[in-house]
Design a protein around this motif. Sequence first.
Motif, PDB file in Angstrom:
ATOM      1  N   LYS A 201       0.778  -1.073  -0.239  1.00 25.65           N
ATOM      2  CA  LYS A 201      -0.112   0.047   0.076  1.00 25.65           C
ATOM      3  C   LYS A 201       0.843   1.245   0.022  1.00 25.65           C
ATOM      4  N   GLN A 202       0.380   2.241  -0.773  1.00 23.06           N
ATOM      5  CA  GLN A 202       1.173   3.489  -0.824  1.00 23.06           C
ATOM      6  C   GLN A 202       0.491   4.631   0.041  1.00 23.06           C
ATOM      7  N   ASN A 203       1.107   5.561   0.462  1.00 25.47           N
ATOM      8  CA  ASN A 203       0.719   6.638   1.281  1.00 25.47           C
ATOM      9  C   ASN A 203       0.937   7.927   0.473  1.00 25.47           C
ATOM     10  N   PRO A 204       0.109   8.424   0.101  1.00 27.68           N
ATOM     11  CA  PRO A 204      -1.393   8.336   0.384  1.00 27.68           C
ATOM     12  C   PRO A 204      -1.760   7.409  -0.665  1.00 27.68           C
ATOM     13  N   ALA A 205      -3.018   6.802  -0.399  1.00 28.64           N
ATOM     14  CA  ALA A 205      -3.641   5.626  -0.975  1.00 28.64           C
ATOM     15  C   ALA A 205      -3.664   5.930  -2.585  1.00 28.64           C
ATOM     16  N   VAL A 206      -3.266   4.921  -3.362  1.00 26.75           N
ATOM     17  CA  VAL A 206      -3.826   5.270  -4.762  1.00 26.75           C
ATOM     18  C   VAL A 206      -5.323   5.126  -5.162  1.00 26.75           C
ATOM     19  N   GLN A 207      -5.615   6.187  -5.937  1.00 23.58           N
ATOM     20  CA  GLN A 207      -7.098   6.292  -6.358  1.00 23.58           C
ATOM     21  C   GLN A 207      -7.103   6.698  -7.929  1.00 23.58           C
ATOM     22  N   VAL A 208      -8.529   6.111  -8.397  1.00 21.44           N
ATOM     23  CA  VAL A 208      -8.607   6.412  -9.853  1.00 21.44           C
ATOM     24  C   VAL A 208      -9.811   7.255  -9.729  1.00 21.44           C
ATOM     25  N   SER A 209     -10.074   7.999 -10.640  1.00 22.08           N
ATOM     26  CA  SER A 209     -11.252   9.143 -10.851  1.00 22.08           C
ATOM     27  C   SER A 209     -11.630   9.016 -12.135  1.00 22.08           C
ATOM     28  N   ARG A 210     -13.036   8.821 -12.720  1.00 24.29           N
ATOM     29  CA  ARG A 210     -13.431   9.247 -14.152  1.00 24.29           C
ATOM     30  C   ARG A 210     -13.693  10.361 -14.305  1.00 24.29           C
TER      31      ARG A 210
END
Length: 155
Positions: free
Chosen positions: A83-92
């Motif tokens: 896990k990375q910090n900050p957490a990886v996220q994907v938005s459309r």
Amino acid sequence: MRLFLSVAVTSLAVFLSTACNRGVTVNTPTDPPVTGNVNGTDTPNPTSTNTTDLRPPRATAFDTTSRPGWLEARIQSHLAEPKQNPAVQVSRYLYKGKVVYYETLGCCDQFSNLYDAKGKLICHPEGGLTGRGDGQCPDFDKNKTGELLVWRDPR
């Protein structure tokens, strides 16, 4: 030596007996309000809504209905890594009239990624040493619309 000890003990006894008689009082703010009524108008009503919500956040509802296969594979590769910090996220988003996917990565000068609907890398809008990405889509932040969170690393 005895004389020294007796003088020390006597001095300590005198100090302690006078220290307790100094009349020190401890006051706590328990005075009644000016109106004499706890439910009075001394405390005005807030003029704006609260900006801090102390309740635990609800689980985020992700859009899982239309994830392309390449994006699912990308998500699985993130879950296979620490896990990375900050957490990886994907938005459309919609950008220049087309559906795009914006992937943020962890910390420390890593480029964010902007993909088209087929998974082709368009550019890196943010990150790098300057924090401004690769310069290939400098208008992304101003022109993106329709944000929808697709996935955030839940770990």
